[in-house]
Design an enzyme around this catalytic site. Structure first.
Site, PDB file in Angstrom:
ATOM      1  N   ARG A 184       0.817  -1.229   0.000  1.00 50.20           N
ATOM      2  CA  ARG A 184       0.000   0.000   0.000  1.00 50.20           C
ATOM      3  C   ARG A 184       0.844   1.269   0.000  1.00 50.20           C
ATOM      4  NH1 ARG A 184      -2.396  -3.811  -0.863  1.00 50.20           N
ATOM      5  NH2 ARG A 184      -4.392  -4.538  -0.038  1.00 50.20           N
ATOM      6  N   GLU A 205      -5.407   2.736   6.353  1.00 49.32           N
ATOM      7  CA  GLU A 205      -5.037   2.717   4.939  1.00 49.32           C
ATOM      8  C   GLU A 205      -5.581   3.954   4.247  1.00 49.32           C
ATOM      9  OE1 GLU A 205      -6.211  -0.064   1.088  1.00 49.32           O
ATOM     10  OE2 GLU A 205      -6.034  -0.985   3.059  1.00 49.32           O
ATOM     11  N   SER A 233     -11.718  -1.136   2.910  1.00 46.42           N
ATOM     12  CA  SER A 233     -10.859  -1.483   4.039  1.00 46.42           C
ATOM     13  C   SER A 233     -10.231  -0.219   4.628  1.00 46.42           C
ATOM     14  CB  SER A 233      -9.762  -2.447   3.590  1.00 46.42           C
ATOM     15  OG  SER A 233     -10.324  -3.655   3.116  1.00 46.42           O
TER      16      SER A 233
END
Length: 338
Positions: A164, A334, A238
């Site tokens: 990520r 995230e 998420s």
């Protein structure tokens, strides 16, 4: 091209948070970006490069300039070695590109089906799901340098992709406007089925050797079964990254939690699902004011109705504290919090 003052961003973030920016710029061509970006001055700062808004939580009005891509198009050519290079405009919807690939027999992106957001964000965020990441497909990224208007071409290696992460999120942040991303797809279907519950879902469908279309549909069904539709309940998918811990840390925890799921990264590290830890802390399906944790997937925070960004951040911090107190592991968002 669009150039709008005092612009509402509610339609540009999947949490559905009402917030405005002082100036909104949208480019539909590389030339537009090259002409306008170097003219930005101190009064236009700060800058925010915005894709589909699927990885964004706004906590207040943005006092600067939002830059958005509407650069479209997808061009492909075969390399002669069993692969296809697909060059896509950064404003293309990511899942439309996955659908295009599957329909044309260009393979490798199936497990990334239904991930929200635009092509440009795939290169910034290194999106990933079910054992596949964008970095596995990206060959090069084209971008306009904001300060000069110069066009740059970056290789996969230069972007320094990791879980990520990319340089576009770190030292290149707000320095480059991505215009195109080129992906390398295979002409041979080699499905990735050994992550999560993919095989179980295929077995339930009576499929032992899936086609790419069947695998894509299965991924879509899995995601739809556990993730809320942002049009019905605001969310950014998420919310937390899955933490990677040392093997020693994992072994200590597994002694107390023998059924704890995990994914081996290498001989020294294990990845533990953040959603599982959040659920163990009792947060799944719970609410805190107008913000909540989704009842089917504890990794997803939702806007239960007119929640503010601050309310969602407060929920996030309460969850992080509980996970740390129970497992001794810090989990990190995230989502980009502005």
């Amino acid at each position: 091209m669009k150039d709008i003052k005092d612009y509402s961003l509610k339609g540009h973030n999947t949490f559905g948070i009402e917030a405005k920016c002082r100036r909104f710029l949208e480019f539909s061509s590389v030339n537009e970006a090259q002409d306008v970006l170097p003219t930005l001055r101190g009064e236009d700062a700060p800058l925010m490069l915005l894709g589909g808004g699927s990885n964004l939580l706004l906590t207040k009005d943005f006092s600067g300039t939002v830059i958005h891509s509407a650069i479209m198009g997808a061009e492909a050519h075969e390399t002669g070695d069993g692969h296809v290079l697909l060059r896509c405009g950064s404003g293309e919807r990511w899942d439309d590109i996955v659908d295009l690939c599957v329909s044309r027999g260009w393979y490798g992106a199936e497990n990334l089906s239904l991930i929200p957001g635009d092509v440009g964000a795939s290169a910034v965020q290194n999106i990933g799901a079910y054992g596949v990441e964008a970095k596995d497909l990206i060959v090069r990224v084209e971008a306009v340098e904001i300060a000069t208007g110069n066009l740059h071409l970056f290789t996969n290696e230069e972007c320094r992709y990791s879980y990520r992460q990319s340089r576009f999120k770190q030292d290149w942040r707000d320095h480059f406007f991505i215009t195109h991303v080129t992906y390398r797809l295979s002409l041979t279907f080699n499905p990735h089925l050994d992550y999560g519950n993919i095989r179980m879902e295929l077995e339930d469908k009576g499929i032992s050797n899936p086609t790419a279309a069947e695998l894509r549909q299965t991924i879509i069904d899995i995601r739809n079964a556990k993730l809320p539709d942002p049009k019905m309940e605001g969310n950014a998918g998420s919310f937390f990254m899955n933490p990677v811990v040392s093997r020693k840390k994992y072994e200590r925890l597994s002694a107390d939690y023998p059924n704890m799921p995990h994914y081996t990264i290498d001989e020294d590290h294990e990845k533990i699902p953040a959603g599982w830890m959040i659920e163990q802390c009792g947060w799944k399906g719970k609410t805190l004011g107008r913000a909540g944790v989704h009842h089917r997937q504890a990794l997803v925070l939702v806007n239960k109705g007119d929640a503010t960004g601050e309310e969602i951040v407060h929920l996030c911090e309460q969850i992080r504290m509980d996970v740390y107190n129970r497992f001794g592991i810090e989990i990190h968002p995230e989502v980009n919090i502005i």
